[in-house]
Design a protein around this motif. Structure first.
Motif, PDB file in Angstrom:
ATOM      1  N   GLN A 529     -10.777  52.892  72.513  1.00 27.65           N
ATOM      2  CA  GLN A 529     -10.515  53.916  71.496  1.00 27.65           C
ATOM      3  C   GLN A 529      -9.216  53.673  70.714  1.00 27.65           C
ATOM      4  O   GLN A 529      -9.138  54.004  69.536  1.00 27.65           O
ATOM      5  N   GLU A 605      -8.823  60.559  79.273  1.00 26.84           N
ATOM      6  CA  GLU A 605      -9.895  60.757  78.291  1.00 26.84           C
ATOM      7  C   GLU A 605      -9.774  62.133  77.629  1.00 26.84           C
ATOM      8  O   GLU A 605      -9.968  62.282  76.417  1.00 26.84           O
ATOM      9  N   LEU A 606      -9.471  63.150  78.446  1.00 28.29           N
ATOM     10  CA  LEU A 606      -9.292  64.502  77.905  1.00 28.29           C
ATOM     11  C   LEU A 606      -8.082  64.578  76.978  1.00 28.29           C
ATOM     12  O   LEU A 606      -8.120  65.235  75.931  1.00 28.29           O
ATOM     13  N   TYR A 608      -6.794  62.174  75.160  1.00 25.78           N
ATOM     14  CA  TYR A 608      -7.152  61.525  73.896  1.00 25.78           C
ATOM     15  C   TYR A 608      -8.074  62.429  73.064  1.00 25.78           C
ATOM     16  O   TYR A 608      -7.889  62.583  71.861  1.00 25.78           O
ATOM     17  N   GLY A 609      -9.061  63.052  73.722  1.00 26.18           N
ATOM     18  CA  GLY A 609      -9.993  63.935  73.025  1.00 26.18           C
ATOM     19  C   GLY A 609      -9.295  65.125  72.393  1.00 26.18           C
ATOM     20  O   GLY A 609      -9.606  65.517  71.266  1.00 26.18           O
ATOM     21  N   LEU A 612      -7.484  64.011  69.316  1.00 28.98           N
ATOM     22  CA  LEU A 612      -8.432  63.758  68.236  1.00 28.98           C
ATOM     23  C   LEU A 612      -8.879  65.071  67.580  1.00 28.98           C
ATOM     24  O   LEU A 612      -8.928  65.195  66.354  1.00 28.98           O
ATOM     25  N   LEU A 613      -9.188  66.072  68.410  1.00 32.60           N
ATOM     26  CA  LEU A 613      -9.616  67.369  67.879  1.00 32.60           C
ATOM     27  C   LEU A 613      -8.497  68.067  67.120  1.00 32.60           C
ATOM     28  O   LEU A 613      -8.738  68.750  66.122  1.00 32.60           O
ATOM     29  N   LEU A 619     -15.269  63.762  67.996  1.00 29.10           N
ATOM     30  CA  LEU A 619     -15.390  63.115  69.293  1.00 29.10           C
ATOM     31  C   LEU A 619     -16.568  62.156  69.307  1.00 29.10           C
ATOM     32  O   LEU A 619     -17.627  62.447  68.736  1.00 29.10           O
ATOM     33  N   ASP A 621     -18.270  61.343  72.008  1.00 30.60           N
ATOM     34  CA  ASP A 621     -19.280  61.891  72.914  1.00 30.60           C
ATOM     35  C   ASP A 621     -18.891  63.332  73.252  1.00 30.60           C
ATOM     36  O   ASP A 621     -18.295  63.593  74.315  1.00 30.60           O
ATOM     37  N   PRO A 622     -19.208  64.286  72.371  1.00 27.75           N
ATOM     38  CA  PRO A 622     -18.796  65.686  72.594  1.00 27.75           C
ATOM     39  C   PRO A 622     -19.321  66.257  73.908  1.00 27.75           C
ATOM     40  O   PRO A 622     -18.624  67.032  74.570  1.00 27.75           O
ATOM     41  N   PHE A 625     -17.137  65.115  76.809  1.00 31.67           N
ATOM     42  CA  PHE A 625     -15.835  65.772  76.758  1.00 31.67           C
ATOM     43  C   PHE A 625     -15.945  67.208  77.264  1.00 31.67           C
ATOM     44  O   PHE A 625     -15.110  67.667  78.052  1.00 31.67           O
TER      45      PHE A 625
END
Length: 637
Positions: A529, A605-606, A608-609, A612-613, A619, A621-622, A625
């Motif tokens: 990512q 991963e969370l 980074y998500g 991003l949000l 995302l 892969d919503p 997440f």
């Protein structure tokens, strides 16, 4: 003798518009005659142009004119011209349908507009003046024969759901529109439109400048009571742009603008100029007071009318006005161009290029004067046309600095007021060398972005750029007044003073050591990512944010290119962490303690998500997440 009689249904949008006309949304019905005369004038212009360009076209252009004829007994009013005319197919296309996109939007706006004046302004933008006939007539008959064709076409409708078209053998070249007027005793008929005085008044007020004679047969009674008929010309036919400015009233300019644009509002600004010397021309340009509905439609017509020695050459001469000034309406009348000039020749003609440069500079200087001396008018201009004007920053390099000077932008300085770049520079902090900005879909999204935190905390002003064109011009413009444009979402940001840097030097170095292992591990874990994970100096309350390298294109611009069908390589960006945030320090401690690798990977991963949000991203892969977040929340309860 007539053949080919067919009955057609109006297009749905045209039928709705007709009903609005029949039930009279207008407060001033006189304009129906202005619209019919304007259409007739256009037909005469087109015939003379076609006669110049098509030498095989056998037409008589010796006495081109417009005729108004009334029959008081039958209560009819006819507007007739001997212009270009229409074929049968053209009649069906041009009158049976509204061949313009955006009609549904127009109708919706009309329904939402409570006052008649507002409705009138909206209708005018869509150039459907022919339908205005139904404000005063309960039936309209149109007879037309196109120049060069032998058969003619009759069109007739009572303003209901259908219209009739038939082919007729015998009709003069050109077009006549006959209005079967409503009875005089109807409540909504304020005037008798068969009265000579009324027709004279309307022509004088709205159409005096029309270049063709508008004639009417009038009856004269001598002292002995004997009545005779004579043909009189009702208009002066003086080209408005050829008259000295001090001899023209603003009302005359306004009416001429309406004739050109079919916009029934007054222009925001009138530009009347005359160039003398080795190459002479006259021009009369207008800046509208509102943007046309098709300002950002790809197939919208643009350009000003080109005349040569008072002879109409073309309607939308794009070569005289750049695309970013496509809203400018007007006339340019040159003295030294060939009457047979073509679009191909126009593109190469040095006189055209010279006129274009001068006209553009004049329009921009007029806007600059509005900005300096007429704040309210300038605000209207920028609200309506600012987005289009900024397109000039991408292509008009000769006027790039002037466009920057007349531009206004939202900023964090004042939520209620736009700012110019000169005002921004005057407010810059001591030692600040860059103009900070951020692009995004909306003001609220930018203001709530993590990227804003350090700038807000230290009191730095940031430009908030939300128009799609902003994504592109900021990379094309090097600087303003020697100050470089800098995105707060790109590259490294260091807002500390030299004194602050000196005080925090040792602390920063220790922090880099403390987080070195975590940053290295995260860079590997999130390698698909991001290109790098590093500590941030731009965050104060958020745990993380995503930034681009200094030369990277923004995610919004990347999406724009993809939407246009262009292949753009995936750009990996940088994840920045706030070393003061509890989530980040806890992740560091857990990693140093060699906690469960799967849990740490999910946390990464969370993290980074969420970053991003927070910037309005999407995302990959919503569903995953959401599942990870739900599981993590469940464990805390």
């Amino acid at each position: 003798m007539s053949t080919g009689v067919e009955t057609f249904e109006f297009q749905a949008e045209a039928r709705q518009l007709l009903q609005l006309m029949v039930h009279s949304i207008y407060s001033n019905k006189d304009i129906f005659l202005r619209e019919l005369i304007s259409n007739a004038s256009d037909a005469l212009d087109k015939l003379r142009l076609e006669a110049y360009t098509d030498k095989d076209l056998e037409v008589d252009t010796a006495d081109l004119h417009i005729e108004v004829e009334v029959d008081r007994e039958r209560r009819t009013l006819t507007v007739r011209d001997n212009g270009i005319g229409m074929s049968r197919d053209e009649v069906i296309i041009l009158i049976g349908t509204i061949a313009k996109s955006g009609t549904a939007e127009l109708l919706q706006k009309i329904r939402e507009t409570k006052d008649a004046g507002g409705s009138q302004e909206l209708i005018g933008q869509f150039g459907v003046g022919f339908y205005a006939s139904f404000m005063v007539a309960d039936k309209v008959t149109l007879l037309t024969r196109r120049a060069g064709e032998s058969s003619a076409t009759r069109w007739e409708s009572d303003g209901g759901a259908t219209y009739v078209v038939e082919t007729v053998d015998d009709a003069p070249q050109g077009t006549s529109v006959t209005l079967h007027l409503r009875p005089e005793d109807q409540e909504d008929q304020l005037f008798d439109y068969t009265a000579e005085w009324k027709i004279r008044e309307i022509v004088k007020r709205y159409s005096d400048f029309i270049a063709w004679p508008i004639r009417m047969t009038v009856e004269k009674t001598d002292d002995e009571g004997k009545t005779t008929s004579e043909i009189q010309t009702l208009n002066s036919m003086k080209a408005l742009w050829a008259r000295p400015r001090d001899e023209v009233k603003q009302d005359e300019y306004n009416e001429f603008y309406r004739h050109l644009s079919h916009d029934w509002t007054d222009p925001l600004e009138t530009i009347h100029m005359r160039a003398e010397g080795t190459f002479e021309y006259e021009s009369l340009l207008f800046i509208p007071s509102r943007a046309p509905y098709d300002l950002f439609m790809r197939n919208a017509k643009r350009g000003v009318q080109l005349y040569v020695k008072r002879v109409f050459i073309m309607d939308d001469c794009q070569e005289l006005m750049p695309e970013y000034l496509r809203f400018v309406k007007g006339v340019v009348d040159a003295q030294d161009l060939s009457l047979n000039i073509s679009r191909e020749i126009l593109q190469q003609d040095r006189h055209i290029q010279l006129m274009r440069r001068r006209l553009v500079r004049k329009v921009l200087s007029t806007v600059k004067d509005m900005q300096a001396n007429h704040a309210e008018r300038y605000q209207t201009f920028w609200q309506e046309f600012g987005r289009a004007v900024k397109e000039g920053l991408l292509g008009d390099f000769d006027n790039q600095n002037t466009i920057l000077e007349i531009s206004s932008f939202a900023s964090t300085h004042d939520p209620e007021k736009l700012t110019t770049l000169a005002e921004y520079v005057a407010r810059m902090k001591e030692g600040q060398t860059e103009i900070y900005y951020m692009t995004g879909e909306s003001r609220s999204m930018i203001e709530n972005s993590p990227h804003m935190e350090a700038f807000r905390a230290k009191g730095y002003e940031v430009l908030l750029l939300t128009d799609p064109v902003d994504e592109m011009w900021v990379d094309a413009v090097p600087n303003f007044d020697g100050k470089r444009f800098q995105s707060i979402a790109k590259g490294q940001v260091d807002l500390d003073t030299d004194e602050e840097k000196e005080q925090a030097g040792a602390e920063r170095e220790q922090r880099e050591k403390d987080f070195a292992e975590l940053l290295s591990w995260l860079t590997g874990t999130l390698g698909e990512q991001v290109k790098e994970v590093r500590l941030s100096s731009r965050l104060t309350t958020s745990p993380a944010c995503i930034v681009g390298d200094a030369e990277d294109i923004t995610p919004t611009l990347e999406k724009m290119y993809r939407a246009m069908g262009q292949e753009v390589p995936q750009v990996k960006r940088i994840l920045e962490l706030n070393p003061e945030h509890p989530l980040v320090t806890s992740l560091r401690d857990a990693h140093n303690d060699r906690k469960d690798d799967e849990t740490l990977a999910e946390t990464a991963e969370l993290l980074y998500g969420m970053a991003l949000l927070a910037e309005g991203g999407e995302l990959g892969d919503p569903a995953r997440f959401t599942r990870l977040l739900a599981d993590r929340l469940a464990r805390t309860l």
